[in-house]
Write a protein that holds these residues in place. Structure first.
Motif, PDB file in Angstrom:
ATOM      1  N   GLY A   1       5.604  11.424  -9.602  1.00  0.00           N
ATOM      2  CA  GLY A   1       5.289  10.339  -8.815  1.00  0.00           C
ATOM      3  C   GLY A   1       4.598   9.483  -9.935  1.00  0.00           C
ATOM      4  N   LYS A   2       4.539   8.050  -9.320  1.00  0.00           N
ATOM      5  CA  LYS A   2       3.250   7.174  -8.886  1.00  0.00           C
ATOM      6  C   LYS A   2       2.583   7.561  -8.822  1.00  0.00           C
ATOM      7  CE  LYS A   2       6.373   3.799  -7.122  1.00  0.00           C
ATOM      8  NZ  LYS A   2       6.161   2.838  -6.103  1.00  0.00           N
TER       9      LYS A   2
ATOM     10  N   GLY B   1      -4.057   5.711 -16.245  1.00  0.00           N
ATOM     11  CA  GLY B   1      -2.942   6.327 -15.592  1.00  0.00           C
ATOM     12  C   GLY B   1      -2.714   5.736 -14.591  1.00  0.00           C
ATOM     13  N   VAL B   2      -3.214   5.017 -13.501  1.00  0.00           N
ATOM     14  CA  VAL B   2      -2.970   3.908 -12.399  1.00  0.00           C
ATOM     15  C   VAL B   2      -2.081   3.102 -12.764  1.00  0.00           C
ATOM     16  CG1 VAL B   2      -3.858   2.706 -11.433  1.00  0.00           C
ATOM     17  CG2 VAL B   2      -5.726   4.522 -11.970  1.00  0.00           C
ATOM     18  N   ASP B   3      -1.519   2.724 -11.795  1.00  0.00           N
ATOM     19  CA  ASP B   3      -0.143   1.668 -12.293  1.00  0.00           C
ATOM     20  C   ASP B   3      -0.330   0.092 -11.276  1.00  0.00           C
ATOM     21  OD1 ASP B   3       2.130   3.456 -13.328  1.00  0.00           O
ATOM     22  OD2 ASP B   3       1.888   4.902 -12.129  1.00  0.00           O
ATOM     23  N   ASN B   4      -1.567   0.965  -9.920  1.00  0.00           N
ATOM     24  CA  ASN B   4      -1.539  -0.290  -8.801  1.00  0.00           C
ATOM     25  C   ASN B   4      -2.895  -0.164  -8.422  1.00  0.00           C
ATOM     26  OD1 ASN B   4       1.892  -0.131  -9.118  1.00  0.00           O
ATOM     27  ND2 ASN B   4       0.996  -2.687  -8.836  1.00  0.00           N
ATOM     28  N   VAL B   5      -3.489  -1.074  -7.833  1.00  0.00           N
ATOM     29  CA  VAL B   5      -4.703  -0.759  -7.268  1.00  0.00           C
ATOM     30  C   VAL B   5      -4.665  -2.024  -5.789  1.00  0.00           C
ATOM     31  CG1 VAL B   5      -7.048  -0.924  -7.149  1.00  0.00           C
ATOM     32  CG2 VAL B   5      -6.203  -0.627  -9.460  1.00  0.00           C
TER      33      VAL B   5
ATOM     34  N   PRO C   1      -1.758  -4.549 -11.898  1.00  0.00           N
ATOM     35  CA  PRO C   1      -1.336  -5.640 -10.060  1.00  0.00           C
ATOM     36  C   PRO C   1      -1.913  -4.891  -9.403  1.00  0.00           C
ATOM     37  CG  PRO C   1       1.042  -4.679 -11.987  1.00  0.00           C
ATOM     38  CD  PRO C   1      -0.395  -4.291 -12.506  1.00  0.00           C
ATOM     39  N   SER C   2      -2.089  -5.582  -8.377  1.00  0.00           N
ATOM     40  CA  SER C   2      -3.561  -5.213  -7.622  1.00  0.00           C
ATOM     41  C   SER C   2      -2.377  -6.232  -5.880  1.00  0.00           C
ATOM     42  CB  SER C   2      -4.738  -5.436  -8.204  1.00  0.00           C
ATOM     43  OG  SER C   2      -4.766  -4.322  -8.716  1.00  0.00           O
ATOM     44  N   MET C   3      -3.388  -5.695  -5.308  1.00  0.00           N
ATOM     45  CA  MET C   3      -3.595  -5.980  -3.951  1.00  0.00           C
ATOM     46  C   MET C   3      -4.813  -6.056  -3.151  1.00  0.00           C
ATOM     47  SD  MET C   3      -1.728  -6.329  -0.485  1.00  0.00           S
ATOM     48  CE  MET C   3      -1.582  -6.668   0.942  1.00  0.00           C
ATOM     49  N   PHE C   4      -6.148  -7.254  -2.714  1.00  0.00           N
ATOM     50  CA  PHE C   4      -7.001  -7.012  -1.919  1.00  0.00           C
ATOM     51  C   PHE C   4      -6.551  -8.036  -0.897  1.00  0.00           C
ATOM     52  CE2 PHE C   4     -11.259  -8.030  -1.387  1.00  0.00           C
ATOM     53  CZ  PHE C   4     -12.096  -7.384  -1.689  1.00  0.00           C
ATOM     54  N   PHE C   5      -6.797  -7.215   0.518  1.00  0.00           N
ATOM     55  CA  PHE C   5      -6.760  -7.791   1.696  1.00  0.00           C
ATOM     56  C   PHE C   5      -7.836  -7.998   2.479  1.00  0.00           C
ATOM     57  CE2 PHE C   5      -5.063  -3.540   1.892  1.00  0.00           C
ATOM     58  CZ  PHE C   5      -4.911  -3.518   2.930  1.00  0.00           C
ATOM     59  N   TYR C   6      -7.824  -8.317   3.881  1.00  0.00           N
ATOM     60  CA  TYR C   6      -9.353  -8.849   4.339  1.00  0.00           C
ATOM     61  C   TYR C   6      -8.615  -7.791   6.345  1.00  0.00           C
ATOM     62  CZ  TYR C   6      -9.325 -11.767   0.853  1.00  0.00           C
ATOM     63  OH  TYR C   6     -10.064 -11.976  -0.824  1.00  0.00           O
TER      64      TYR C   6
END
Length: 398
Positions: free
Chosen positions: A75-76, A161-165, A350-355
């Motif tokens: 898997g991912k 090896g990481v796909d997204n953060v 490709p990443s997402m940082f949220f609050y």
């Protein structure tokens, strides 16, 4: 759906560990350590994972710790990050678990980030047979100073090896119970500069024999004010601050040298490049105008934090479709002025940082880096459940 039942179990397990989560946060709050000096904190995190069914890498790029949770199924691979350094601030909260280290304080919420991530990490390890692929937990040191821990951890293979953060920051001035996000450029990039204006000193009675460094430096400071108003597009955003003007001397002596230090913030890479180019051009002009020379040390400390739109859309869809009892809303926010070294992960994957809103229950919200800074600990459980839900849907959602 399978992921819904897994998320339900995850949340039940997290609820059972609430007191431990808050206890970890309070221990860390009482024992803060400065960036690149977080030896005891790193050991505390490492000891927490010892004996658990995971792979632990320590001393990653310094004090960083990478914990890999492998389901054993293909898997991912998702990366989730929390930082753990504190600030050189004397705490004034009067909390029963206030800092025991004089002049050092968790005034930004990194104690909360680490506490929720440790408990979430433990829970994901316990439930890894229900997942697919891998979870890579990035416990990052030294976020508060450039160049911070993200750079050295990435260089040391933390993202292999990481796909997204994905990353979270609790926010004391955002409403508790709500999550806030923004696709695209979401936090400013920052740069630092130090300039030495070199003139020719002399007696105040004979200015014609000198090249006055103070006069030249003063004109430069004024000239800087036109960069944002005249060189940047009105649709772009930037700021330039001169935080140090060191020209101290005697009243009757014309200075031969002045040192300036400044800070640049921008919300696009293009603005960052424009501001640097204009600063250099104005220095050349001042040099010619006043017959002085200069030395410039210019460092791009942190890039603009960019939330990948597709990754962000996925994360928000998960949060909107998951029943998190403590969560009262998911809203888009404006770009945030501070810089954040999560931006380096976002440059690599490709990443997402949220609050996550964390206004204290008493309603007295002090800004981050304030000696009275505090958070509502309910934000930690919201963070754990939100990030845990993203992990589950990312790895087994269809």
């Amino acid at each position: 759906m399978a992921e819904q039942s897994v998320k339900t179990e995850l949340m039940q397990r997290l609820d059972e560990k609430k007191d431990r989560m808050f206890g970890i946060r309070r221990y860390l709050h009482a024992h803060p350590e400065l960036s690149f000096k977080e030896d005891k904190t790193a050991k505390y995190i490492q000891d927490f994972y010892q004996g658990k069914d995971c792979v632990i890498r320590t001393n990653v790029g310094g004090n960083g710790i990478v914990v890999t949770v492998d389901s054993g199924k293909p898997g991912k691979t998702i990366g989730i990050r929390a930082d753990f350094d504190a600030l050189p601030i004397t705490e004034e909260t009067n909390l029963p678990f206030a800092s025991q280290n004089p002049g050092v304080m968790h005034a930004c919420g990194h104690d909360g980030h680490t506490a929720y991530m440790m408990i979430l990490g433990e829970t994901l390890i316990e439930m890894k047979d229900k997942l697919e692929g891998k979870v890579v937990i990035l416990h990052q040191h030294a976020e508060e100073v450039p160049l911070g821990g993200a750079v050295s951890m990435i260089a040391d293979g933390a993202l292999d090896g990481v796909d997204n953060v994905f990353g979270i920051h609790v926010m004391s001035e955002m409403e508790t119970g709500k999550i806030f996000y923004r696709p695209g450029n979401v936090q400013t990039g920052c740069s630092y500069f130090k300039i030495t204006i070199n003139g020719v000193g002399g007696h105040g009675s004979s200015p014609h024999k000198t090249k006055d460094a103070i006069v030249a430096a003063s004109h430069f400071v004024v000239a800087l004010q036109t960069i944002v108003s005249r060189a940047l597009s009105p649709f772009d955003v930037g700021s330039i601050t001169i935080g140090n003007f060191d020209g101290k001397g005697s009243s009757n002596v014309i200075k031969d040298k002045v040192i300036l230090e400044g800070d640049v913030r921008s919300i696009s890479d293009e603005a960052q490049e424009t501001i640097e180019r204009e600063i250099r051009a104005k220095l050349n002009g001042i040099s010619t105008m006043f017959g002085v020379t200069y030395d410039l040390d210019y460092k791009n400390d942190c890039p603009v934090l960019y939330n990948d739109p597709e990754t962000t859309e996925f994360g928000i869809k998960v949060l909107n479709n998951t029943d998190i009892p403590e969560l009262t809303g998911v809203e888009m926010c404006e770009p945030q002025p501070p810089s954040e070294d999560f931006a380096y992960y976002a440059k690599e994957r490709p990443s997402m940082f949220f609050y996550v809103g964390a206004t204290p229950e008493n309603g007295k919200a002090y800004p981050h880096h304030n000696p009275k800074f505090d958070i509502d600990e309910k934000s930690l459980m919201i963070s754990a459940k939100a990030m845990g839900s993203i992990v589950v849907d990312y790895l087994i959602g269809k």
